[in-house]
Design a protein around this motif. Structure first.
Motif, short mmCIF file in Angstrom:
data_model
loop_
_atom_site.label_atom_id
_atom_site.label_comp_id
_atom_site.label_asym_id
_atom_site.label_seq_id
_atom_site.Cartn_x
_atom_site.Cartn_y
_atom_site.Cartn_z
N GLU A 110 -4.07 3.86 -2.73
CA GLU A 110 -4.70 3.17 -2.24
C GLU A 110 -4.95 2.28 -3.59
N SER A 124 -6.89 1.87 1.57
CA SER A 124 -5.70 2.67 1.38
C SER A 124 -4.84 2.53 3.24
N LEU A 169 0.13 -1.38 0.18
CA LEU A 169 -0.17 0.13 0.08
C LEU A 169 0.82 1.15 0.03
N ILE A 171 -4.71 1.02 8.20
CA ILE A 171 -5.52 0.74 7.17
C ILE A 171 -7.35 1.49 6.73
#
Length: 114
Positions: free
Chosen positions: A37, A77, A32, A65
């Motif tokens: 995202e 994300s 990530l 997250i």
């Protein structure tokens, strides 16, 4: 579907460290950090769907997250801003970099010694 995300002020260091302490979850966080995202399916984990779901949930419920439903896809994300506000420098260390303060304290180049 409503997914639980702790508010910034309720993110606890012990929960974050526990979440980041597993190699699969660390792989997710590193992915990530590199990709930004993305859909959960964009990160190859080579584990069963139920096991992957568990790891995503641990990361989400610890505040690492953020996940949002977008049609039939769950977009994920890294909560970098929230984590940096709560625990400055933690993500840099976890992701393999060093903050200038840590580098200076360890006597490594790149740290500001002034």
């Amino acid at each position: 579907m409503t997914l639980y995300h702790p508010p910034r002020e309720q993110i606890e260091l012990a929960d974050v460290l526990n979440a980041l302490g597993h190699p699969i979850r660390l792989k997710i966080v590193r992915s990530l950090a590199e990709q930004g995202e993305c859909a959960c399916s964009a990160i190859s984990l080579d584990i069963s769907k139920s096991t992957a779901t568990h790891h995503w949930r641990v990361l989400r419920e610890s505040g690492v997250i953020r996940q949002q439903q977008s049609g039939r896809t769950i977009m994920t994300s890294l909560r970098r801003e929230d984590l940096d506000a709560r625990f400055p420098g933690l993500l840099g260390v976890v992701l393999g970099g060093r903050s200038p303060e840590l580098a200076a304290a360890a006597g490594h180049p790149g740290g500001d010694t002034a």
